[in-house]
Write a protein that holds these residues in place. Structure first.
Motif, mmCIF file in Angstrom:
data_model
loop_
_atom_site.group_PDB
_atom_site.id
_atom_site.type_symbol
_atom_site.label_atom_id
_atom_site.label_comp_id
_atom_site.label_asym_id
_atom_site.label_seq_id
_atom_site.Cartn_x
_atom_site.Cartn_y
_atom_site.Cartn_z
ATOM 1 N N CYS A 1 0.832 -1.231 -0.034
ATOM 2 C CA CYS A 1 -0.080 -0.199 -0.028
ATOM 3 C C CYS A 1 0.721 1.312 0.156
ATOM 4 C CB CYS A 1 -0.781 0.043 1.251
ATOM 5 S SG CYS A 1 -2.044 1.422 1.224
ATOM 6 N N SER A 2 0.577 2.129 -1.039
ATOM 7 C CA SER A 2 1.258 3.515 -0.883
ATOM 8 C C SER A 2 0.223 4.454 -0.675
ATOM 9 C CB SER A 2 1.777 3.804 -2.381
ATOM 10 O OG SER A 2 2.172 5.001 -2.528
ATOM 11 N N VAL A 3 0.700 5.260 0.464
ATOM 12 C CA VAL A 3 -0.183 6.604 0.897
ATOM 13 C C VAL A 3 0.486 7.826 0.561
ATOM 14 C CG1 VAL A 3 -1.649 5.031 2.490
ATOM 15 C CG2 VAL A 3 0.555 6.189 3.238
ATOM 16 N N ARG A 4 -0.600 8.913 0.583
ATOM 17 C CA ARG A 4 0.117 10.219 0.487
ATOM 18 C C ARG A 4 -1.013 11.015 1.544
ATOM 19 N NH1 ARG A 4 -0.246 8.530 -4.460
ATOM 20 N NH2 ARG A 4 -2.136 9.533 -5.049
ATOM 21 N N VAL A 5 -0.403 11.680 2.491
ATOM 22 C CA VAL A 5 -1.062 12.168 3.483
ATOM 23 C C VAL A 5 -0.845 13.618 3.884
ATOM 24 C CG1 VAL A 5 -1.745 12.131 5.989
ATOM 25 C CG2 VAL A 5 -1.416 10.055 4.578
ATOM 26 N N ASN A 6 -1.756 14.456 3.748
ATOM 27 C CA ASN A 6 -1.655 16.087 4.277
ATOM 28 C C ASN A 6 -2.740 16.397 5.332
ATOM 29 O OD1 ASN A 6 -1.324 18.599 4.299
ATOM 30 N ND2 ASN A 6 -1.204 18.860 2.047
ATOM 31 N N LEU B 1 4.198 7.168 2.288
ATOM 32 C CA LEU B 1 4.639 6.153 2.771
ATOM 33 C C LEU B 1 4.356 4.641 1.942
ATOM 34 C CD1 LEU B 1 5.936 4.515 5.578
ATOM 35 C CD2 LEU B 1 3.612 4.666 6.411
ATOM 36 N N VAL B 2 5.225 3.861 1.802
ATOM 37 C CA VAL B 2 4.692 2.469 1.456
ATOM 38 C C VAL B 2 5.033 1.545 2.173
ATOM 39 C CG1 VAL B 2 5.583 0.708 -0.377
ATOM 40 C CG2 VAL B 2 5.543 3.143 -0.859
#
Length: 148
Positions: free
Chosen positions: A58-63, A143-144
């Motif tokens: 799982c690859s995530v992008r968070v802001n 994060l991966v």
């Protein structure tokens, strides 16, 4: 056009290693929480996150941006929620602006067996405490990680 398959897709052979059995992408709402359950209370100026899951990765992008009157202290380590439970991970890269007391460099690491990523100082075991988060903070990271 669009290709739809009712089952898993295999590429380069039919062995399990060649099979993609899950592909998913989506959005979710990230939030700050505590490792102890004594969560900080905060007002958010904005919260956005997206993910792509391929098989067990799982690859995530968070802001996450806190409001100017944003954060009151909780206790324990500061954590951000993830869309799936973590089973393995590399450390991620995190960018934090005016966030934690002392503005020390911060990294993020998935917490095995949980659905959270823990904020840490300088790649050490020194977790960032919820009580060090400041108003007007912004937490941005990618994060991966491996999914349970």
């Amino acid at each position: 056009g669009q290709a739809l398959f009712s089952g898993p897709v295999s590429i380069g052979g039919t062995a399990a290693i060649n099979t993609i059995d899950v592909y998913e992408e989506g959005d979710y709402t990230p939030f700050l929480t505590s490792s102890t359950g004594n969560d900080p209370t905060q007002s958010y100026a904005s919260q956005s996150a997206s993910y792509v899951r391929i098989g067990q990765l799982c690859s995530v992008r968070v802001n996450v941006k806190f409001a100017s009157s944003g954060v009151s202290a909780g206790t324990g380590s500061a954590r951000v929620n993830l869309p799936f439970q973590v089973s393995g991970f590399p450390a991620g890269v995190i960018s934090i602006s005016k966030s934690f007391t002392g503005n020390a460099p911060v990294v993020i690491q998935g917490s095995n067996g949980t659905g959270f990523a823990t904020l840490k100082r300088n790649l050490s075991n020194d977790n960032c405490g919820c009580d060090t988060v400041q108003n007007n903070s912004q937490i941005i990271f990618s994060l991966v990680y491996e999914i349970n």
